[in-house]
Design a protein around this motif. Structure first.
Motif: not given
Length: 349
Positions: A205, A209, A236, A273, A276, A280-281
């Motif tokens: 991650s 980022v 991050d 963000q 993410q 992504l998360q």
């Protein structure tokens, strides 16, 4: 007879409560040392993951960990040699530009009629960071050693933990009642797996980022894009708070160019963000540990209040360990419900 039995029972309970209070006080007084040990465990997980590559070739564990340490330093050294000059130049330019950026931001706010003292806010933030650093420095084991002593201690402990993890695991299992040894082994296995999965997910991650930030800032023309991207990637690791802190210097630097660029920069950080957090998360967490965002947020705040900077840095892995302990020791053992396991974990029989 009943009165004597009640008295004895009351005395036993009183001593038990007193023992718990004393144990809690001892643990709290040693909390910074325990955090250093935990940091060594986290680094050991990284070394162990690298060492598995060499173990697959039939090398002994100790030799594999040695090669893992050499490989890790070789990677860091190569990156520093290739990109070191660029990074140092950009960070130097970034530091030199911050005062100018603060002045430009203050002038822009004044011209827009916004009653906000950016200069005072920057001084307050600096004071708070200084306080965190001072508090974090108080866990130094030797007054003359400072941060360097702690780093050496963590690295040395990580090497020992990674070289022979089974010895330390068995040592912890031996202090557990015999009828709970199997549960302890399974819990330690889950903790190790969860930390490994979290680290791999977080490193991936952070890299994504950093790359996205660098590309976006370079496109819109923000100075010191590489340095700002590295800051974003490193911060991050601190959930929620880290990305906000990383965005502050970027917006300030952009303000030194123009208010329009500052707005573009703010939009870039918000957009990345959101990507993410919402795309992504969730994908990464399917192969890791499913931690609730609110739990992570308050864990970071609580760790910062209790332990300063080191607590903030270790808040996420501490939360991962706490998640596993709650699932295995409370959800499963007390409530008799099916616990959530780290990805790849074998459900309990």
């Amino acid at each position: 007879m009943n009165d004597q039995a009640s008295h004895n029972s009351f005395v036993r309970r009183s001593f038990a409560v007193l023992a718990i209070v004393v144990l809690a006080a001892v643990i709290y007084s040693l909390s910074r040392l325990l955090l250093l040990i935990f940091a060594a465990v986290v680094v050991a997980v990284i070394l162990r993951a690298i060492a598995r590559i060499f173990i697959r070739f039939g090398l002994p564990q100790g030799v594999s960990v040695t090669f893992a340490v050499i490989a890790l330093f070789a990677i860091l050294g190569s990156v520093s040699w290739i990109f070191g000059g660029l990074i140092v130049t950009q960070f130097t330019a970034l530091v030199a530009r911050i005062p100018e950026a603060i002045e430009a931001t203050q002038n822009a706010f004044d011209s827009w009629g916004i009653d906000y003292d950016v200069r005072q806010a920057s001084r307050d933030i600096g004071a708070q960071l200084s306080g965190l650093t001072t508090q974090a420095g108080s866990f130094a084991l030797m007054s003359a050693g400072g941060a360097l002593t702690n780093i050496i201690l963590v690295l040395a402990g990580a090497v020992f933990f990674a070289a022979q993890p089974e010895i330390y695991r068995q040592g912890l299992v031996r202090i557990v009642p015999k009828n709970r040894e199997e549960l302890a082994r399974e819990t330690f296995d889950d903790i190790g797996r969860a930390l490994g999965l979290w680290l791999r997910a977080q490193i991936l991650s952070s890299i994504i980022v950093a790359v996205l930030i660098y590309i976006a800032l370079s496109i819109i023309g923000v100075p010191s894009a590489a340095a700002l991207a590295i800051i974003a990637g490193l911060l991050d690791f601190i959930p929620f708070i880290g990305p906000v802190i990383a965005g502050i210097p970027a917006v300030l630097v952009a303000f030194s160019v123009s208010p329009t660029m500052a707005l573009w920069t703010l939009g870039v950080y918000v957009l990345i963000q959101q990507i993410q957090g919402n795309i992504l998360q969730p994908i990464i967490q399917k192969r890791s540990v499913d931690l609730l965002p609110a739990v992570l947020l308050f864990a970071v705040v609580a760790a910062g209040i209790l332990f300063g900077l080191l607590g903030v840095l270790l808040a996420a892995p501490l939360t991962v360990v706490g998640f596993v302990l709650v699932q295995r020791l409370y959800i499963e053992q007390v409530l008799k419900k099916e616990p959530k396991r780290p990805a790849g974990g074998t459900p309990p029989a």
